[in-house]
Design a protein around this motif. Structure first.
Motif, mmCIF file in Angstrom:
data_model
loop_
_atom_site.group_PDB
_atom_site.id
_atom_site.type_symbol
_atom_site.label_atom_id
_atom_site.label_comp_id
_atom_site.label_asym_id
_atom_site.label_seq_id
_atom_site.Cartn_x
_atom_site.Cartn_y
_atom_site.Cartn_z
ATOM 1 N N ASN A 1 0.798 -1.224 0.000
ATOM 2 C CA ASN A 1 0.000 0.000 0.000
ATOM 3 C C ASN A 1 0.832 1.276 0.000
ATOM 4 O OD1 ASN A 1 -3.013 -0.629 0.350
ATOM 5 N ND2 ASN A 1 -2.082 -1.970 1.877
ATOM 6 N N GLN A 2 2.099 1.189 0.371
ATOM 7 C CA GLN A 2 2.933 2.385 0.506
ATOM 8 C C GLN A 2 4.150 2.255 -0.405
ATOM 9 O OE1 GLN A 2 3.256 1.905 4.819
ATOM 10 N NE2 GLN A 2 1.736 3.512 5.156
ATOM 11 N N PHE A 3 5.317 2.698 0.051
ATOM 12 C CA PHE A 3 6.528 2.581 -0.764
ATOM 13 C C PHE A 3 6.864 1.120 -1.017
ATOM 14 C CE2 PHE A 3 7.014 6.657 1.468
ATOM 15 C CZ PHE A 3 7.206 7.512 0.383
ATOM 16 N N MET A 4 7.437 0.840 -2.190
ATOM 17 C CA MET A 4 7.744 -0.532 -2.578
ATOM 18 C C MET A 4 9.169 -0.950 -2.228
ATOM 19 S SD MET A 4 5.942 -0.688 -6.311
ATOM 20 C CE MET A 4 4.423 0.218 -6.655
ATOM 21 N N ASN A 5 10.079 0.004 -1.985
ATOM 22 C CA ASN A 5 11.479 -0.333 -1.785
ATOM 23 C C ASN A 5 11.715 -1.052 -0.459
ATOM 24 O OD1 ASN A 5 14.475 0.290 -1.011
ATOM 25 N ND2 ASN A 5 14.297 0.733 -3.189
ATOM 26 N N TRP A 6 12.621 -2.032 -0.476
ATOM 27 C CA TRP A 6 12.929 -2.796 0.743
ATOM 28 C C TRP A 6 13.383 -1.887 1.876
ATOM 29 C CZ3 TRP A 6 15.935 -8.000 -0.101
ATOM 30 C CH2 TRP A 6 15.182 -8.850 -0.921
ATOM 31 N N ALA A 7 14.189 -0.893 1.561
ATOM 32 C CA ALA A 7 14.764 -0.038 2.604
ATOM 33 C C ALA A 7 13.732 0.883 3.232
ATOM 34 C CB ALA A 7 15.912 0.789 2.029
ATOM 35 N N LEU A 8 12.510 0.926 2.668
ATOM 36 C CA LEU A 8 11.435 1.734 3.226
ATOM 37 C C LEU A 8 10.374 0.894 3.934
ATOM 38 C CD1 LEU A 8 11.090 4.237 0.247
ATOM 39 C CD2 LEU A 8 12.014 4.733 2.524
ATOM 40 N N MET A 9 10.497 -0.426 3.861
ATOM 41 C CA MET A 9 9.574 -1.305 4.570
ATOM 42 C C MET A 9 9.828 -1.262 6.076
ATOM 43 S SD MET A 9 9.957 -4.511 1.954
ATOM 44 C CE MET A 9 9.648 -5.711 3.226
ATOM 45 N N ASP A 10 11.101 -1.328 6.430
ATOM 46 C CA ASP A 10 11.509 -1.385 7.832
ATOM 47 C C ASP A 10 12.832 -0.644 7.973
ATOM 48 O OD1 ASP A 10 9.487 -3.404 8.979
ATOM 49 O OD2 ASP A 10 10.325 -4.508 7.283
ATOM 50 N N ASN A 11 13.331 -0.530 9.198
ATOM 51 C CA ASN A 11 14.691 -0.043 9.369
ATOM 52 C C ASN A 11 15.626 -0.981 8.607
ATOM 53 O OD1 ASN A 11 15.143 2.375 11.085
ATOM 54 N ND2 ASN A 11 13.855 1.252 12.525
ATOM 55 N N ALA A 12 16.300 -0.453 7.578
ATOM 56 C CA ALA A 12 16.959 -1.314 6.597
ATOM 57 C C ALA A 12 18.157 -2.074 7.156
ATOM 58 C CB ALA A 12 17.387 -0.478 5.391
ATOM 59 N N ALA A 13 18.817 -1.561 8.196
ATOM 60 C CA ALA A 13 19.956 -2.261 8.779
ATOM 61 C C ALA A 13 19.532 -3.275 9.843
ATOM 62 C CB ALA A 13 20.947 -1.262 9.373
ATOM 63 N N TRP A 14 18.235 -3.434 10.051
ATOM 64 C CA TRP A 14 17.720 -4.492 10.913
ATOM 65 C C TRP A 14 17.714 -5.788 10.109
ATOM 66 C CZ3 TRP A 14 11.819 -5.166 12.092
ATOM 67 C CH2 TRP A 14 11.634 -6.277 12.936
ATOM 68 N N ASP A 15 18.559 -6.733 10.469
ATOM 69 C CA ASP A 15 18.583 -8.021 9.774
ATOM 70 C C ASP A 15 17.405 -8.844 10.280
ATOM 71 O OD1 ASP A 15 19.454 -9.883 7.986
ATOM 72 O OD2 ASP A 15 21.111 -10.629 9.211
ATOM 73 N N TYR A 16 16.313 -8.562 9.685
ATOM 74 C CA TYR A 16 14.940 -8.939 10.008
ATOM 75 C C TYR A 16 14.758 -10.455 10.066
ATOM 76 C CZ TYR A 16 9.970 -8.864 8.326
ATOM 77 O OH TYR A 16 8.630 -9.027 8.115
ATOM 78 N N PRO A 17 14.466 -11.073 11.227
ATOM 79 C CA PRO A 17 14.338 -12.530 11.320
ATOM 80 C C PRO A 17 13.205 -13.053 10.435
ATOM 81 C CG PRO A 17 14.474 -11.531 13.499
ATOM 82 C CD PRO A 17 14.280 -10.411 12.527
ATOM 83 N N ALA A 18 13.547 -13.937 9.497
ATOM 84 C CA ALA A 18 12.545 -14.427 8.552
ATOM 85 C C ALA A 18 13.125 -15.555 7.719
ATOM 86 C CB ALA A 18 12.083 -13.294 7.626
ATOM 87 N N ASN A 19 12.230 -16.333 7.124
ATOM 88 C CA ASN A 19 12.641 -17.266 6.085
ATOM 89 C C ASN A 19 12.569 -16.556 4.730
ATOM 90 O OD1 ASN A 19 9.902 -17.123 5.508
ATOM 91 N ND2 ASN A 19 9.463 -19.248 6.043
ATOM 92 N N THR A 20 12.737 -17.291 3.654
ATOM 93 C CA THR A 20 12.743 -16.684 2.325
ATOM 94 C C THR A 20 11.485 -15.878 2.047
ATOM 95 O OG1 THR A 20 14.090 -18.515 1.506
ATOM 96 C CG2 THR A 20 12.962 -17.186 -0.144
ATOM 97 N N ARG A 21 10.360 -16.319 2.571
ATOM 98 C CA ARG A 21 9.088 -15.663 2.270
ATOM 99 C C ARG A 21 8.714 -14.580 3.273
ATOM 100 N NH1 ARG A 21 6.960 -18.534 -1.862
ATOM 101 N NH2 ARG A 21 7.592 -20.698 -2.095
ATOM 102 N N GLY A 22 9.557 -14.351 4.270
ATOM 103 C CA GLY A 22 9.341 -13.222 5.160
ATOM 104 C C GLY A 22 8.672 -13.536 6.484
#
Length: 436
Positions: free
Chosen positions: A177-198
């Protein structure tokens, strides 16, 4: 929209209309649906060289698809069950390689070109409430409508997305719904715990008060970077994430400040060790060992300036010694931007937004790529380092009754994958999003 999905959409809409309830009353259960299709194109751009993980310098286009069914039900007092099957497929430009701040946030949930169905979320939640102050909650995807105390403690266990709870932002968080870029989804330097699908598996707790919220999660780790097999050695491989959120008013306008910290533990590789072992062709995967850590923090603020216009900023950092494991290869990031509703031109449910991104790498990570090393997202074979700079602008059109939105999007990328010898790159995008 895919023709084979239309009957399902119509059926779900009928179910929702039958079981819709007054939002002040406690919803016993609800059903919601979303589908997002993003098509992107980049024209040719200059590149002095191209490596295994580079964004290809030729003209190309790519399309991604995600479809999610949301189901939630109350079990007993304060208890909820959530089950969300999801279908995804398609790809990002250059198979989602070559840009740290990748331009399509939905490809984080796409593990292959072929459409696949999987369980996105499946968890149980218990809520304990006290006090007389209540909020009226409107039913939504994974949100049961009704009254909720402003003072509560929630405990959750199962499979979920960390972005469901952490690092929210009113203007920059949701690529559907908002910006599409990965660095705008979350704090980009947070190595976000997830599997391949998020998504991840673990425990989540939340303590809520009228003006602040404290969150904590303990989650599992995958056995290899950006993969989907969970490491059963939970004592050695786990992540801990904490966030404090403060809500306030500035000149009568709502604002929120969030402070996030994290510690990831697991069988990670080390950049310095990889370079020492093989200076001419380092491979960080060969240095993996338990007992390695990655830690970092993020600051995230959003502020309404008028009822139709708001701004945001985020800054994040991680230590950058161990290899990126979950999200993307960014060790320092700063983003800011704003969003304007279309009330002034008679389109109150439309919005236009613009944001700017500056991404960077730690010294060891930078040297690793310069010596010819590869991560799972970037690697041009060598590196003429400069910060990765990105600008994004989109216009979201309410095409049909706040259920169908069309969003043309443009992103301009300078120094893709931190390489001054490549780019700049223009990415033109179009998003169609259905929700109810």
């Amino acid at each position: 929209m895919k023709k084979h999905l239309l009957p399902l959409i119509l059926l779900l809409a009928a179910i929702q209309s039958v079981f819709a309830q007054d939002t002040v009353k406690q919803e016993r259960y609800n059903f919601h649906f979303q589908e997002t299709i993003i098509t992107q194109y980049n024209p040719p751009f200059n590149a002095a060289y191209t490596g295994r993980n580079s964004l290809l310098p030729t003209a190309q286009n790519a399309t991604s698809l995600t479809t999610t069914f949301y189901g939630a039900a109350r079990l007993w007092k304060g208890a909820e069950a959530h089950f969300d099957p999801e279908l995804s497929g398609g790809a990002g430009l250059s198979s989602t390689l070559g840009v740290a701040g990748f331009p399509n946030g939905e490809t984080f949930r796409v593990g292959g070109v072929q459409n696949k169905i999987y369980i996105a979320r499946m968890y149980l939640k218990q809520n304990f409430e006290w006090g007389k102050d209540k909020d009226t909650i409107e039913g939504d995807a994974d949100v049961l409508g009704g009254l909720k105390s402003k003072r509560y403690l929630s405990v959750l266990a199962g499979k979920f997305g960390m972005a469901d709870f952490f690092d929210n932002n009113n203007f920059s968080h949701d690529p559907r719904n908002q910006f599409m870029n990965w660095a705008l989804m979350d704090n980009a330097a947070w190595d976000y715990p997830a599997n391949t699908r998020g998504y991840t598996i673990g425990l989540y707790t939340e303590l809520g008060q009228p003006t602040w919220t404290l969150r904590f999660a303990l989650t599992m780790v995958v056995t290899q970077a950006n993969e989907s097999t969970w490491d059963a050695k939970v004592a050695k491989a786990n992540t801990q994430t904490i966030e404090y959120e403060k809500r306030y008013a500035l000149n009568g306008k709502k604002g929120t400040l969030r402070l996030l910290g994290y510690l990831n533990n697991g069988k990670f590789g080390n950049y310095d060790l990889a370079i020492a072992q093989n200076p001419k062709a380092p491979n960080v995967d060969t240095t993996q060992a338990y007992g390695r850590h990655k830690y970092g923090f993020g600051i995230n603020v959003d502020q309404y300036l008028t009822k139709d216009f708001g701004v945001f900023a985020k800054a994040s950092w991680n230590d950058g010694h161990t290899q990126t494991w979950f999200f993307t290869e960014i060790d320092r990031s700063f983003t800011f931007g704003g969003e304007l509703k279309g009330s002034n031109w008679g389109r109150p449910d439309d919005e236009v937004a613009m944001a700017f991104i500056a991404n960077g790498l730690s010294g060891p990570h930078r040297q690793y790529l310069a010596d010819g090393g590869y991560g799972f997202i970037i690697g041009d074979g060598k590196l003429n380092y400069q910060s990765e700079m990105i600008a994004e602008i989109y216009y979201k059109i309410n095409a049909y009754q706040k259920k169908l939105f069309i969003s043309p999007d443009y992103q301009f990328i300078i120094n893709p994958a931190y390489n001054k010898d490549r780019g700049p790159v223009s990415v033109f995008g179009l998003r169609a999003h259905v929700e109810f």
